[in-house]
Design a protein around this motif. Sequence first.
Motif, PDB file in Angstrom:
ATOM      1  N   ALA A 135       0.858  -1.188   0.000  1.00  0.00           N
ATOM      2  CA  ALA A 135       0.000   0.000   0.000  1.00  0.00           C
ATOM      3  C   ALA A 135       0.892   1.235   0.000  1.00  0.00           C
ATOM      4  CB  ALA A 135      -0.904  -0.013   1.229  1.00  0.00           C
ATOM      5  N   ILE A 136       0.539   2.198  -0.822  1.00  0.00           N
ATOM      6  CA  ILE A 136       1.336   3.432  -0.888  1.00  0.00           C
ATOM      7  C   ILE A 136       0.430   4.649  -0.740  1.00  0.00           C
ATOM      8  CG2 ILE A 136       3.285   2.561  -2.256  1.00  0.00           C
ATOM      9  CD1 ILE A 136       1.869   3.594  -4.766  1.00  0.00           C
ATOM     10  N   GLU A 137       1.042   5.742  -0.274  1.00  0.00           N
ATOM     11  CA  GLU A 137       0.312   7.010  -0.256  1.00  0.00           C
ATOM     12  C   GLU A 137       1.272   8.151  -0.558  1.00  0.00           C
ATOM     13  OE1 GLU A 137      -1.570   8.041   3.452  1.00  0.00           O
ATOM     14  OE2 GLU A 137       0.335   8.455   4.415  1.00  0.00           O
ATOM     15  N   GLU A 138       0.700   9.232  -1.082  1.00  0.00           N
ATOM     16  CA  GLU A 138       1.523  10.415  -1.353  1.00  0.00           C
ATOM     17  C   GLU A 138       1.832  11.096  -0.034  1.00  0.00           C
ATOM     18  OE1 GLU A 138       0.010  13.072  -4.354  1.00  0.00           O
ATOM     19  OE2 GLU A 138      -0.490  11.365  -5.642  1.00  0.00           O
ATOM     20  N   VAL A 139       3.115  11.429   0.155  1.00  0.00           N
ATOM     21  CA  VAL A 139       3.509  12.164   1.364  1.00  0.00           C
ATOM     22  C   VAL A 139       4.246  13.434   0.915  1.00  0.00           C
ATOM     23  CG1 VAL A 139       3.720  10.087   2.798  1.00  0.00           C
ATOM     24  CG2 VAL A 139       5.736  10.934   1.579  1.00  0.00           C
ATOM     25  N   PRO A 140       4.304  14.450   1.776  1.00  0.00           N
ATOM     26  CA  PRO A 140       5.079  15.633   1.405  1.00  0.00           C
ATOM     27  C   PRO A 140       6.533  15.250   1.147  1.00  0.00           C
ATOM     28  CG  PRO A 140       3.773  16.031   3.385  1.00  0.00           C
ATOM     29  CD  PRO A 140       3.668  14.579   3.091  1.00  0.00           C
ATOM     30  N   ARG A 141       7.121  15.808   0.095  1.00  0.00           N
ATOM     31  CA  ARG A 141       8.505  15.478  -0.292  1.00  0.00           C
ATOM     32  C   ARG A 141       9.484  15.500   0.889  1.00  0.00           C
ATOM     33  NH1 ARG A 141      11.691  13.352  -4.543  1.00  0.00           N
ATOM     34  NH2 ARG A 141      10.215  13.200  -6.210  1.00  0.00           N
ATOM     35  N   GLU A 142       9.311  16.506   1.745  1.00  0.00           N
ATOM     36  CA  GLU A 142      10.283  16.671   2.832  1.00  0.00           C
ATOM     37  C   GLU A 142      10.170  15.561   3.884  1.00  0.00           C
ATOM     38  OE1 GLU A 142       7.998  18.831   1.904  1.00  0.00           O
ATOM     39  OE2 GLU A 142       6.823  19.575   3.597  1.00  0.00           O
ATOM     40  N   GLU A 143       9.144  14.709   3.758  1.00  0.00           N
ATOM     41  CA  GLU A 143       8.977  13.637   4.757  1.00  0.00           C
ATOM     42  C   GLU A 143       9.393  12.253   4.244  1.00  0.00           C
ATOM     43  OE1 GLU A 143       5.134  13.629   6.587  1.00  0.00           O
ATOM     44  OE2 GLU A 143       5.276  15.768   7.067  1.00  0.00           O
ATOM     45  N   GLY A 166       9.704   3.940   3.426  1.00  0.00           N
ATOM     46  CA  GLY A 166      10.198   3.306   2.215  1.00  0.00           C
ATOM     47  C   GLY A 166       9.498   4.001   1.057  1.00  0.00           C
ATOM     48  N   VAL A 167      10.252   4.389   0.034  1.00  0.00           N
ATOM     49  CA  VAL A 167       9.666   5.163  -1.067  1.00  0.00           C
ATOM     50  C   VAL A 167       9.852   4.379  -2.371  1.00  0.00           C
ATOM     51  CG1 VAL A 167       9.790   7.343  -2.350  1.00  0.00           C
ATOM     52  CG2 VAL A 167      10.100   7.334   0.130  1.00  0.00           C
ATOM     53  N   ILE A 168       8.803   4.370  -3.200  1.00  0.00           N
ATOM     54  CA  ILE A 168       8.857   3.564  -4.435  1.00  0.00           C
ATOM     55  C   ILE A 168       9.072   4.421  -5.677  1.00  0.00           C
ATOM     56  CG2 ILE A 168       7.264   1.860  -3.442  1.00  0.00           C
ATOM     57  CD1 ILE A 168       5.522   3.228  -6.085  1.00  0.00           C
ATOM     58  N   VAL A 178      13.400   2.569  -2.047  1.00  0.00           N
ATOM     59  CA  VAL A 178      14.507   3.083  -1.244  1.00  0.00           C
ATOM     60  C   VAL A 178      14.012   3.291   0.174  1.00  0.00           C
ATOM     61  CG1 VAL A 178      16.332   4.825  -1.105  1.00  0.00           C
ATOM     62  CG2 VAL A 178      15.248   4.361  -3.307  1.00  0.00           C
ATOM     63  N   GLU A 179      14.760   2.775   1.137  1.00  0.00           N
ATOM     64  CA  GLU A 179      14.349   2.875   2.540  1.00  0.00           C
ATOM     65  C   GLU A 179      14.794   4.221   3.108  1.00  0.00           C
ATOM     66  OE1 GLU A 179      12.241   1.905   5.641  1.00  0.00           O
ATOM     67  OE2 GLU A 179      12.302   0.622   3.880  1.00  0.00           O
ATOM     68  N   LYS A 180      13.834   5.002   3.561  1.00  0.00           N
ATOM     69  CA  LYS A 180      14.049   6.282   4.242  1.00  0.00           C
ATOM     70  C   LYS A 180      15.037   7.210   3.503  1.00  0.00           C
ATOM     71  CE  LYS A 180      12.673   4.582   8.787  1.00  0.00           C
ATOM     72  NZ  LYS A 180      12.210   3.254   8.462  1.00  0.00           N
ATOM     73  N   PRO A 181      14.752   7.531   2.231  1.00  0.00           N
ATOM     74  CA  PRO A 181      15.682   8.385   1.479  1.00  0.00           C
ATOM     75  C   PRO A 181      15.564   9.864   1.855  1.00  0.00           C
ATOM     76  CG  PRO A 181      13.756   7.903   0.145  1.00  0.00           C
ATOM     77  CD  PRO A 181      13.577   7.125   1.429  1.00  0.00           C
ATOM     78  N   ASP A 182      16.660  10.589   1.727  1.00  0.00           N
ATOM     79  CA  ASP A 182      16.578  12.045   1.807  1.00  0.00           C
ATOM     80  C   ASP A 182      15.696  12.507   0.649  1.00  0.00           C
ATOM     81  OD1 ASP A 182      18.224  12.238   3.983  1.00  0.00           O
ATOM     82  OD2 ASP A 182      20.053  12.316   2.742  1.00  0.00           O
ATOM     83  N   PRO A 183      14.968  13.614   0.817  1.00  0.00           N
ATOM     84  CA  PRO A 183      14.070  14.078  -0.249  1.00  0.00           C
ATOM     85  C   PRO A 183      14.771  14.147  -1.608  1.00  0.00           C
ATOM     86  CG  PRO A 183      13.713  15.362   1.725  1.00  0.00           C
ATOM     87  CD  PRO A 183      14.848  14.438   2.033  1.00  0.00           C
ATOM     88  N   ALA A 184      16.036  14.564  -1.630  1.00  0.00           N
ATOM     89  CA  ALA A 184      16.746  14.719  -2.910  1.00  0.00           C
ATOM     90  C   ALA A 184      16.989  13.370  -3.595  1.00  0.00           C
ATOM     91  CB  ALA A 184      18.083  15.420  -2.674  1.00  0.00           C
ATOM     92  N   ASP A 185      17.069  12.294  -2.826  1.00  0.00           N
ATOM     93  CA  ASP A 185      17.356  10.974  -3.407  1.00  0.00           C
ATOM     94  C   ASP A 185      16.100  10.127  -3.620  1.00  0.00           C
ATOM     95  OD1 ASP A 185      20.004  11.679  -3.086  1.00  0.00           O
ATOM     96  OD2 ASP A 185      20.080  10.832  -1.046  1.00  0.00           O
ATOM     97  N   ALA A 186      14.938  10.644  -3.197  1.00  0.00           N
ATOM     98  CA  ALA A 186      13.716   9.828  -3.253  1.00  0.00           C
ATOM     99  C   ALA A 186      13.243   9.693  -4.701  1.00  0.00           C
ATOM    100  CB  ALA A 186      12.627  10.472  -2.395  1.00  0.00           C
ATOM    101  N   PRO A 187      12.901   8.456  -5.139  1.00  0.00           N
ATOM    102  CA  PRO A 187      12.443   8.264  -6.513  1.00  0.00           C
ATOM    103  C   PRO A 187      11.058   8.869  -6.787  1.00  0.00           C
ATOM    104  CG  PRO A 187      12.440   6.168  -5.316  1.00  0.00           C
ATOM    105  CD  PRO A 187      13.034   7.182  -4.395  1.00  0.00           C
ATOM    106  N   ASN A 245       7.318  10.711  -4.367  1.00  0.00           N
ATOM    107  CA  ASN A 245       6.804  11.000  -3.018  1.00  0.00           C
ATOM    108  C   ASN A 245       5.748   9.965  -2.623  1.00  0.00           C
ATOM    109  OD1 ASN A 245       4.739  11.821  -4.708  1.00  0.00           O
ATOM    110  ND2 ASN A 245       4.150  13.541  -3.411  1.00  0.00           N
ATOM    111  N   LEU A 246       5.862   8.762  -3.226  1.00  0.00           N
ATOM    112  CA  LEU A 246       4.913   7.679  -2.907  1.00  0.00           C
ATOM    113  C   LEU A 246       5.534   6.767  -1.851  1.00  0.00           C
ATOM    114  CD1 LEU A 246       3.746   6.905  -6.550  1.00  0.00           C
ATOM    115  CD2 LEU A 246       2.401   8.029  -4.745  1.00  0.00           C
TER     116      LEU A 246
END
Length: 275
Positions: free
Chosen positions: A157-165, A170-172, A188-197, A199-200
């Motif tokens: 299950a995924i949801e949109e979260v604010p980029r900064e969070e 885990g982000v897909i 990616v597990e707990k990525p910094d916003p800049a590295d997140a693929p 915001n899901l």
Amino acid sequence: MIKKCLFPAAGYGTRFLPATKAMPKEMLTLVNKPLIQYGVEEALAAGITGMAIVTGRGKRAIEDHFDISYELEHQIAGTSKEKALADIRHIIDVCTFSYTRQIEMKGLGHAILTGETLVGDEPFAVILADDYCVAEPDPVLLQMVRLYEQHKCSIVAIEEVPREETFKYGVIGGEEESEGVFRINQMVEKPDPADAPSNLAIIGRYILTPDIFDILRSTPPGRNGELQITDALMTQAAEGRVLGYRFKGRRFDCGSVEGFVQATNHCYENYYKAG
Ligand code: UTP
């Protein structure tokens, strides 16, 4: 058909100390019902009756909750108070509960692997009870079971979260195949916003195929030295066998104090006060 739901419930719940010093986080209540009971009710609404719970030291209150309390029930028999136990009595009547202990808290992936002995060689659901989900008319896990029946592969299950969070989740990354359904190719597990693929973010509802256990066994510890379920799922995703499902509904992060208070207010306003 999915027959079992695994509840990893061995974590320390340090964000709620001192409340969780002697009491399991999963027994914290939203008004008058413990978090884990909401999870069990969601699994039951999805047609699942086999509840498999991974506990740890200091978690015996969970087992006692899903059992009869003869003395108490005898005391209130025939009084108006009896109806307060109707839901839990129904759960005890129609579900089976099995338990195993995670001896060392080596991460969510490790907790799920610990549950293999309860789940066996069949697809199963996972609920993290500290993610409390509300959805009308179909609960989130029921939505996912329906999707599983079509695709027969692992689903998160995924949801949109604010980029900064993104650093909390885990982000897909992946392709949206149909409305809200993503074929995952990155996790990616707990990525910094800049590295997140994207915001899901992955939230605490999964359907997993049983080959995940062998994969977990050969997955090395990841972030924080813990065995991460996202790392194991990435092995399946590399073969195109994991879907991300943007569920319809709302999630409260009851693992955080803020989310817990919001969920408490939601339950009070919508269920308790409304009768
Ligand atoms: P959390 O990351 O919320 O950890 O675990 P936690 O220990 O429960 O809480 P904090 O961060 O210390 O406040 C997510 C879910 O995975 C389970 C937890 O019980 C929770 O349901 N879990 C985590 C395990 O069962 N075993 C582990 O080793 C780690």
